[in-house]
Design an enzyme around this catalytic site. Sequence first.
Site, PDB file in Angstrom:
ATOM      1  N   MET A 195     -17.874   5.504 -20.242  1.00  0.00           N
ATOM      2  CA  MET A 195     -17.994   6.847 -19.880  1.00  0.00           C
ATOM      3  C   MET A 195     -16.576   7.563 -19.865  1.00  0.00           C
ATOM      4  O   MET A 195     -16.533   8.444 -19.040  1.00  0.00           O
ATOM      5  CB  MET A 195     -18.373   6.696 -17.977  1.00  0.00           C
ATOM      6  CG  MET A 195     -19.860   6.190 -18.034  1.00  0.00           C
ATOM      7  SD  MET A 195     -20.610   6.691 -16.662  1.00  0.00           S
ATOM      8  CE  MET A 195     -19.587   6.383 -15.239  1.00  0.00           C
ATOM      9  N   GLY A 196     -15.750   7.174 -20.579  1.00  0.00           N
ATOM     10  CA  GLY A 196     -14.419   7.690 -21.060  1.00  0.00           C
ATOM     11  C   GLY A 196     -13.484   7.215 -19.846  1.00  0.00           C
ATOM     12  O   GLY A 196     -13.454   6.559 -19.109  1.00  0.00           O
ATOM     13  N   LEU A 203     -10.623   6.116 -20.390  1.00  0.00           N
ATOM     14  CA  LEU A 203     -10.484   4.930 -20.794  1.00  0.00           C
ATOM     15  C   LEU A 203      -9.042   4.387 -20.372  1.00  0.00           C
ATOM     16  O   LEU A 203      -8.100   4.933 -20.237  1.00  0.00           O
ATOM     17  CB  LEU A 203     -10.371   4.923 -22.175  1.00  0.00           C
ATOM     18  CG  LEU A 203     -11.514   5.402 -22.989  1.00  0.00           C
ATOM     19  CD1 LEU A 203     -11.382   5.344 -24.595  1.00  0.00           C
ATOM     20  CD2 LEU A 203     -12.911   4.551 -22.583  1.00  0.00           C
ATOM     21  N   HIS A 204      -9.109   3.120 -20.020  1.00  0.00           N
ATOM     22  CA  HIS A 204      -7.963   2.210 -19.594  1.00  0.00           C
ATOM     23  C   HIS A 204      -7.893   0.944 -20.584  1.00  0.00           C
ATOM     24  O   HIS A 204      -8.644   0.843 -21.154  1.00  0.00           O
ATOM     25  CB  HIS A 204      -7.942   2.004 -18.196  1.00  0.00           C
ATOM     26  CG  HIS A 204      -9.343   1.492 -17.471  1.00  0.00           C
ATOM     27  ND1 HIS A 204      -9.643   0.397 -17.800  1.00  0.00           N
ATOM     28  CD2 HIS A 204     -10.136   1.970 -16.796  1.00  0.00           C
ATOM     29  CE1 HIS A 204     -10.886   0.213 -17.188  1.00  0.00           C
ATOM     30  NE2 HIS A 204     -11.292   1.312 -16.644  1.00  0.00           N
ATOM     31  N   HIS A 228     -11.186  -1.118 -20.841  1.00  0.00           N
ATOM     32  CA  HIS A 228     -12.066  -0.578 -21.873  1.00  0.00           C
ATOM     33  C   HIS A 228     -11.517  -1.267 -23.327  1.00  0.00           C
ATOM     34  O   HIS A 228     -12.170  -1.492 -23.908  1.00  0.00           O
ATOM     35  CB  HIS A 228     -12.144   0.817 -22.001  1.00  0.00           C
ATOM     36  CG  HIS A 228     -12.734   1.483 -20.881  1.00  0.00           C
ATOM     37  ND1 HIS A 228     -12.019   2.324 -20.019  1.00  0.00           N
ATOM     38  CD2 HIS A 228     -13.969   1.481 -20.200  1.00  0.00           C
ATOM     39  CE1 HIS A 228     -12.878   2.718 -18.840  1.00  0.00           C
ATOM     40  NE2 HIS A 228     -14.034   2.194 -19.250  1.00  0.00           N
ATOM     41  N   LYS A 281     -15.969  -7.194 -14.257  1.00  0.00           N
ATOM     42  CA  LYS A 281     -15.538  -6.474 -13.160  1.00  0.00           C
ATOM     43  C   LYS A 281     -16.905  -5.937 -12.482  1.00  0.00           C
ATOM     44  O   LYS A 281     -17.158  -5.816 -11.428  1.00  0.00           O
ATOM     45  CB  LYS A 281     -14.626  -5.133 -13.159  1.00  0.00           C
ATOM     46  CG  LYS A 281     -14.470  -4.492 -11.619  1.00  0.00           C
ATOM     47  CD  LYS A 281     -13.608  -3.350 -12.018  1.00  0.00           C
ATOM     48  CE  LYS A 281     -13.925  -2.054 -12.399  1.00  0.00           C
ATOM     49  NZ  LYS A 281     -14.937  -1.463 -11.479  1.00  0.00           N
ATOM     50  N   ASP A 282     -17.730  -5.393 -13.607  1.00  0.00           N
ATOM     51  CA  ASP A 282     -19.006  -5.076 -13.167  1.00  0.00           C
ATOM     52  C   ASP A 282     -19.928  -6.006 -13.346  1.00  0.00           C
ATOM     53  O   ASP A 282     -20.928  -5.953 -14.147  1.00  0.00           O
ATOM     54  CB  ASP A 282     -19.452  -3.659 -14.003  1.00  0.00           C
ATOM     55  CG  ASP A 282     -18.361  -2.550 -13.790  1.00  0.00           C
ATOM     56  OD1 ASP A 282     -18.390  -2.137 -12.605  1.00  0.00           O
ATOM     57  OD2 ASP A 282     -17.850  -2.150 -14.691  1.00  0.00           O
ATOM     58  N   SER A 322     -11.773   3.424 -13.862  1.00  0.00           N
ATOM     59  CA  SER A 322     -11.139   4.670 -14.134  1.00  0.00           C
ATOM     60  C   SER A 322     -11.165   5.500 -12.764  1.00  0.00           C
ATOM     61  O   SER A 322     -10.478   6.497 -12.714  1.00  0.00           O
ATOM     62  CB  SER A 322     -12.430   5.617 -14.815  1.00  0.00           C
ATOM     63  OG  SER A 322     -12.806   4.746 -16.087  1.00  0.00           O
TER      64      SER A 322
HETATM   65  O1  PAF Z   1     -19.748   0.707 -17.024  1.00  0.00           O
HETATM   66  C1  PAF Z   1     -19.903   1.815 -17.502  1.00  0.00           C
HETATM   67  O2  PAF Z   1     -18.953   2.371 -17.706  1.00  0.00           O
HETATM   68  C2  PAF Z   1     -21.291   2.547 -17.391  1.00  0.00           C
HETATM   69  O3  PAF Z   1     -22.197   1.898 -16.307  1.00  0.00           O
HETATM   70  C3  PAF Z   1     -21.981   2.635 -18.779  1.00  0.00           C
HETATM   71  C4  PAF Z   1     -22.356   0.634 -19.093  1.00  0.00           C
HETATM   72  C5  PAF Z   1     -20.932   2.908 -19.859  1.00  0.00           C
HETATM   73  C6  PAF Z   1     -23.217   3.094 -18.699  1.00  0.00           C
HETATM   74  O4  PAF Z   1     -23.247   4.168 -18.448  1.00  0.00           O
END
Ligand code: PAF
Length: 277
Positions: free
Chosen positions: A27-28, A30-31, A34, A146-147, A183
């Site tokens: 989702m931009g 960026l760090h 990413h 992390k997610d 982010s």
């Molecule tokens: O983890 C994220 O940044 C978002 O949940 C993803 C996977 C890009 C979906 O929008």
Amino acid sequence: MKIVKTIVELNQLRDSLFGSIGFVPTMGALHDGHLSLIQESNKSCEHTIVSIFVNPNQFAPNEDFDNYPRTINSDLEKLSSLNIEVIFLPESQELYPESYKNIQFKSDLFHVLEGISRPIFFKGVCEVVARLFNIVKPTHAFFGDKDFQQLRIISEMVRELKYDINIIPCKTIREQNGLAMSSRNEYLTKDERNKAKIVFETLQYGLKLIKSGEKKLGEIYNKLINKLSSEPIITIDYLTIVDYDTLKEFDNRINNRFVIFIAIYIRKTRLIDNIYE
Ligand code: PAF
């Protein structure tokens, strides 16, 4: 590095690529977290495609969709030094035209941990990730640990909907003080970022306690909550220890491989982190 905004352009480029395609949806804002996913993709795949799209469907009306950091120029600058074939920057209407019917994937995991505080979140994530998978047609896709719950749910979706895509988990990248990169760290002041390190310290403490033989959940929760609440700027959303495989909370004792999850607020900023072995 080609930047495209439409599915038609993306398809044209995609059709010219042979071999393994690594995909990093973002989702931009960026760090280094990413960037490490992209580096992993570069290591294991012949081509890498990155998308940047702030997905409205995964934000509830009371959440930070409008304020979510949008830093496209600096994102593109960061990406320019990496080996990326295509950057996909779709608009909402491109991904979700009126005629588009979202996938109907559901999982019990939508309703635990993050799903309790963010009831529409995983439905929205799965919709956009499935849509992007259908467009990008990657052989591999990279997601951060992390997610952890998101990663689990996407792996389940890929299995259930029979996508031929390898989901590659990548380790959490941390700031020097241990704070997991996110982010949303952008919303914090320097002082708050420094104080937020207590989240990772609490997770490490939990891991140490359990490894040293403490298995009683009540005892562990008391100690961890005391530690986390010793930092007054933090409001705890949840601190939960669950079974690694099922993500279900243990009854009274930890009797299997486990993950400790923490979600907190600092003012309105929500941060999550986890630890396991
Ligand atoms: O983890 C994220 O940044 C978002 O949940 C993803 C996977 C890009 C979906 O929008």
